[in-house]
Design a protein around this motif. Structure first.
Motif, PDB file in Angstrom:
ATOM      1  N   VAL A  30       0.851  -1.185   0.000  1.00 31.60           N
ATOM      2  CA  VAL A  30       0.000   0.000   0.000  1.00 31.60           C
ATOM      3  C   VAL A  30       0.890   1.239   0.000  1.00 31.60           C
ATOM      4  O   VAL A  30       1.923   1.263   0.656  1.00 31.60           O
ATOM      5  CB  VAL A  30      -0.847  -0.031   1.294  1.00 31.60           C
ATOM      6  CG1 VAL A  30      -1.365   1.334   1.648  1.00 31.60           C
ATOM      7  CG2 VAL A  30      -1.975  -1.029   1.161  1.00 31.60           C
ATOM      8  N   GLY A  34       3.378   8.351   1.188  1.00 30.84           N
ATOM      9  CA  GLY A  34       4.647   8.076   0.495  1.00 30.84           C
ATOM     10  C   GLY A  34       5.886   8.632   1.193  1.00 30.84           C
ATOM     11  O   GLY A  34       7.002   8.463   0.706  1.00 30.84           O
ATOM     12  N   SER A  36       7.460   7.780   3.897  1.00 30.99           N
ATOM     13  CA  SER A  36       8.413   6.759   4.352  1.00 30.99           C
ATOM     14  C   SER A  36       8.672   5.747   3.240  1.00 30.99           C
ATOM     15  O   SER A  36       9.801   5.293   3.048  1.00 30.99           O
ATOM     16  CB  SER A  36       7.872   6.028   5.587  1.00 30.99           C
ATOM     17  OG  SER A  36       7.745   6.935   6.640  1.00 30.99           O
ATOM     18  N   LEU A  37       7.624   5.392   2.512  1.00 27.99           N
ATOM     19  CA  LEU A  37       7.776   4.326   1.516  1.00 27.99           C
ATOM     20  C   LEU A  37       8.602   4.772   0.304  1.00 27.99           C
ATOM     21  O   LEU A  37       9.450   4.012  -0.183  1.00 27.99           O
ATOM     22  CB  LEU A  37       6.387   3.828   1.067  1.00 27.99           C
ATOM     23  CG  LEU A  37       6.394   2.637   0.112  1.00 27.99           C
ATOM     24  CD1 LEU A  37       7.151   1.448   0.710  1.00 27.99           C
ATOM     25  CD2 LEU A  37       4.974   2.213  -0.248  1.00 27.99           C
ATOM     26  N   THR A 111       0.267  10.525   6.297  1.00 30.02           N
ATOM     27  CA  THR A 111      -1.067  10.191   6.818  1.00 30.02           C
ATOM     28  C   THR A 111      -0.962   9.561   8.207  1.00 30.02           C
ATOM     29  O   THR A 111       0.092   9.038   8.597  1.00 30.02           O
ATOM     30  CB  THR A 111      -1.775   9.195   5.883  1.00 30.02           C
ATOM     31  OG1 THR A 111      -1.034   7.954   5.889  1.00 30.02           O
ATOM     32  CG2 THR A 111      -1.885   9.718   4.453  1.00 30.02           C
TER      33      THR A 111
HETATM   34  C1  LIG Z   1      12.550  14.042   6.158  1.00 28.54           C
HETATM   35  C2  LIG Z   1      11.502  13.225   6.876  1.00 28.54           C
HETATM   36  C3  LIG Z   1      11.374  13.381   8.244  1.00 28.54           C
HETATM   37  C4  LIG Z   1      10.426  12.618   8.924  1.00 28.54           C
HETATM   38  N1  LIG Z   1      10.321  12.791  10.281  1.00 28.54           N
HETATM   39  C5  LIG Z   1       9.364  12.096  10.955  1.00 28.54           C
HETATM   40  C6  LIG Z   1       9.194  12.261  12.364  1.00 28.54           C
HETATM   41  O1  LIG Z   1       9.861  13.071  13.014  1.00 28.54           O
HETATM   42  N2  LIG Z   1       8.255  11.492  12.968  1.00 28.54           N
HETATM   43  C7  LIG Z   1       7.480  10.594  12.284  1.00 28.54           C
HETATM   44  O2  LIG Z   1       6.647   9.914  12.887  1.00 28.54           O
HETATM   45  N3  LIG Z   1       7.618  10.429  10.957  1.00 28.54           N
HETATM   46  C8  LIG Z   1       8.527  11.152  10.286  1.00 28.54           C
HETATM   47  N4  LIG Z   1       8.651  10.975   8.928  1.00 28.54           N
HETATM   48  C9  LIG Z   1       7.784   9.984   8.273  1.00 28.54           C
HETATM   49  C10 LIG Z   1       6.427  10.595   7.928  1.00 28.54           C
HETATM   50  O3  LIG Z   1       5.727  11.027   9.055  1.00 28.54           O
HETATM   51  C11 LIG Z   1       5.504   9.598   7.212  1.00 28.54           C
HETATM   52  O4  LIG Z   1       4.399  10.356   6.885  1.00 28.54           O
HETATM   53  C12 LIG Z   1       4.992   8.384   7.935  1.00 28.54           C
HETATM   54  O5  LIG Z   1       5.997   7.640   8.570  1.00 28.54           O
HETATM   55  C13 LIG Z   1       4.334   7.433   6.945  1.00 28.54           C
HETATM   56  O6  LIG Z   1       3.138   7.960   6.500  1.00 28.54           O
HETATM   57  P1  LIG Z   1       2.805   7.967   4.966  1.00 28.54           P
HETATM   58  O7  LIG Z   1       1.358   8.293   4.859  1.00 28.54           O
HETATM   59  O8  LIG Z   1       3.749   8.856   4.263  1.00 28.54           O
HETATM   60  O9  LIG Z   1       2.999   6.419   4.570  1.00 28.54           O
HETATM   61  P2  LIG Z   1       3.740   5.739   3.362  1.00 28.54           P
HETATM   62  O10 LIG Z   1       5.143   6.206   3.282  1.00 28.54           O
HETATM   63  O11 LIG Z   1       2.920   5.825   2.136  1.00 28.54           O
HETATM   64  O12 LIG Z   1       3.708   4.224   3.877  1.00 28.54           O
HETATM   65  C14 LIG Z   1       4.491   3.810   4.972  1.00 28.54           C
HETATM   66  C15 LIG Z   1       4.256   2.314   5.219  1.00 28.54           C
HETATM   67  O13 LIG Z   1       2.958   2.087   5.737  1.00 28.54           O
HETATM   68  C16 LIG Z   1       2.196   1.229   4.858  1.00 28.54           C
HETATM   69  N5  LIG Z   1       0.840   1.805   4.883  1.00 28.54           N
HETATM   70  C17 LIG Z   1       0.526   3.121   4.717  1.00 28.54           C
HETATM   71  N6  LIG Z   1      -0.787   3.295   4.886  1.00 28.54           N
HETATM   72  C18 LIG Z   1      -1.312   2.071   5.145  1.00 28.54           C
HETATM   73  C19 LIG Z   1      -2.635   1.611   5.404  1.00 28.54           C
HETATM   74  N7  LIG Z   1      -3.677   2.441   5.480  1.00 28.54           N
HETATM   75  N8  LIG Z   1      -2.804   0.289   5.613  1.00 28.54           N
HETATM   76  C20 LIG Z   1      -1.763  -0.569   5.560  1.00 28.54           C
HETATM   77  N9  LIG Z   1      -0.493  -0.190   5.338  1.00 28.54           N
HETATM   78  C21 LIG Z   1      -0.277   1.114   5.128  1.00 28.54           C
HETATM   79  C22 LIG Z   1       2.895   1.289   3.533  1.00 28.54           C
HETATM   80  O14 LIG Z   1       2.677   0.098   2.795  1.00 28.54           O
HETATM   81  C23 LIG Z   1       4.334   1.455   3.957  1.00 28.54           C
HETATM   82  O15 LIG Z   1       4.866   0.201   4.315  1.00 28.54           O
HETATM   83  C24 LIG Z   1       9.585  11.716   8.215  1.00 28.54           C
HETATM   84  C25 LIG Z   1       9.711  11.586   6.822  1.00 28.54           C
HETATM   85  C26 LIG Z   1      10.650  12.331   6.162  1.00 28.54           C
HETATM   86  C27 LIG Z   1      10.760  12.192   4.675  1.00 28.54           C
END
Ligand SMILES: Cc1cc2nc3c(=O)[nH]c(=O)nc-3n(C[C@H](O)[C@H](O)[C@H](O)COP(=O)(O)OP(=O)(O)OC[C@H]3O[C@@H](n4cnc5c(N)ncnc54)[C@H](O)[C@@H]3O)c2cc1C
Length: 295
Positions: A30, A34, A36-37, A111
């Motif tokens: 999923v 994006g 982290s992924l 998210t």
């Molecule tokens: C420079 C930078 C700094 C950051 N600093 C922090 C911080 O200080 N603290 C923090 O917590 N995060 C931090 N992050 C991460 C950020 O908060 C991400 O938003 C979060 O970790 C993942 O959310 P996403 O929606 O982007 O998920 P994605 O990157 O799209 O997905 C992450 C993972 O979760 C899975 N996934 C996502 N949604 C679902 C769902 N609904 N059901 C099942 N699986 C799912 C995906 O398959 C993937 O494995 C940082 C990122 C960056 C680039």
């Protein structure tokens, strides 16, 4: 760097998303915000055969207020949570936690569900979900399951989600009336991932004794940790400074195997956990006292 080749699906409903995941038998992932992924894909640390994009499923984007807590859809952006008045009023500890995630640009895309499903040991949202005893709803091809946060978070970047399941909602119970709270983390620079953090909720009865104590520590273990020993020490007692110090010592000793990396040694992380816990407990007690309990 560029990701390895993958097939791309953008379903417009949860059941369709789950069906695509099931068809790919563990080879699909999923994608939500994006944040982290995508770095993992670009570095080729993840090489899924297919990506299932949840961004076209509006039914997963909501914050709903109930009598006893808030339900938040998995695709709700972290920035939406930060700006939500119901979150600020009913779950101030969540509001504070979200403000500590990275930078606004990342929170605009990242998210709630992505952060919980990714379960980075230093992430803020899994720690708050554990603290508040959140319940997570997960939908798979055959059934829907509701899991306690403690069952959902397993270990480093690992949850109990099956490869064909989607996290759809987190339910967070509101704080007990009059409860004080705190969320404190230590980072080298603003917006960095935390080296360690502590978050607490404390409520006091009319005599000033603690009748509700919750504590979670993050950034130090493979997943966020509750501290049952410290919570027990506090419950029924007046939270005087010596007790808060003793509870924080107990909490830091409960951490089995603290993380050590280039940013901090295991010993330093344990030390930070203790120091931040004392501060978090003291702030939560002070807020509870201000709200009407006596300390
Ligand atoms: C420079 C930078 C700094 C950051 N600093 C922090 C911080 O200080 N603290 C923090 O917590 N995060 C931090 N992050 C991460 C950020 O908060 C991400 O938003 C979060 O970790 C993942 O959310 P996403 O929606 O982007 O998920 P994605 O990157 O799209 O997905 C992450 C993972 O979760 C899975 N996934 C996502 N949604 C679902 C769902 N609904 N059901 C099942 N699986 C799912 C995906 O398959 C993937 O494995 C940082 C990122 C960056 C680039």
């Amino acid at each position: 760097m560029k990701p390895a080749r993958f097939e791309y699906f953008a379903p417009d409903g949860v059941l369709e998303a789950v069906s695509v995941l099931a068809q790919h038998a563990g080879e699909a992932k999923v994608i939500a915000g994006g944040q982290s992924l995508v770095p993992l894909l670009n570095m080729r640390l993840a090489r899924p055969a297919a990506l299932v994009d949840l961004n076209r499923i509006p039914e997963l984007d909501y914050i709903r207020e109930g009598a006893a807590g808030l339900s938040i859809g998995a695709m709700t952006r972290q920035r939406t949570v930060e700006r939500s008045e119901p979150v600020r009023h009913r779950l101030p500890v969540l509001h504070e936690a979200v403000r500590n995630i990275a930078h606004p640009q990342i929170r605009n895309r990242g998210t709630v569900g992505g952060s919980l499903a990714h379960v980075d040991p230093s992430a803020e949202l899994p720690a708050v979900a554990l603290l508040l005893e959140a319940r997570l709803t997960v939908v798979g091809p055959r059934a829907q399951r509701v899991l306690a946060a403690d069952e959902f978070f397993l270990s480093f970047l690992t949850t109990s989600l099956e490869p064909d399941e989607v996290l759809t909602e987190v339910y967070l119970p509101a704080l007990p009336p009059g409860a004080g709270w705190s969320f404190i983390e230590f980072t080298r620079r603003h917006g960095d991932f935390a080296l360690a953090g502590a978050t607490a909720v404390i409520a006091l009865d009319s005599s000033g004794a603690c009748n509700h104590a919750r504590l979670a520590i993050f950034g130090v273990g493979a997943r966020p940790l509750r501290s049952p020993g410290a919570e027990q020490m506090l419950t029924g007692e007046r939270p005087v400074p010596a007790l808060l110090e003793a509870a924080a010592s107990a909490a830091s000793q409960e951490i089995q195997d603290p993380i050590g990396d280039i940013h901090a040694s295991p010993e330093f992380r344990r030390h930070l956990a203790r120091t931040l816990t004392v501060r978090a407990l003291a702030q939560a007690v002070e807020r509870a006292a201000d709200l009407g309990g006596r300390s």
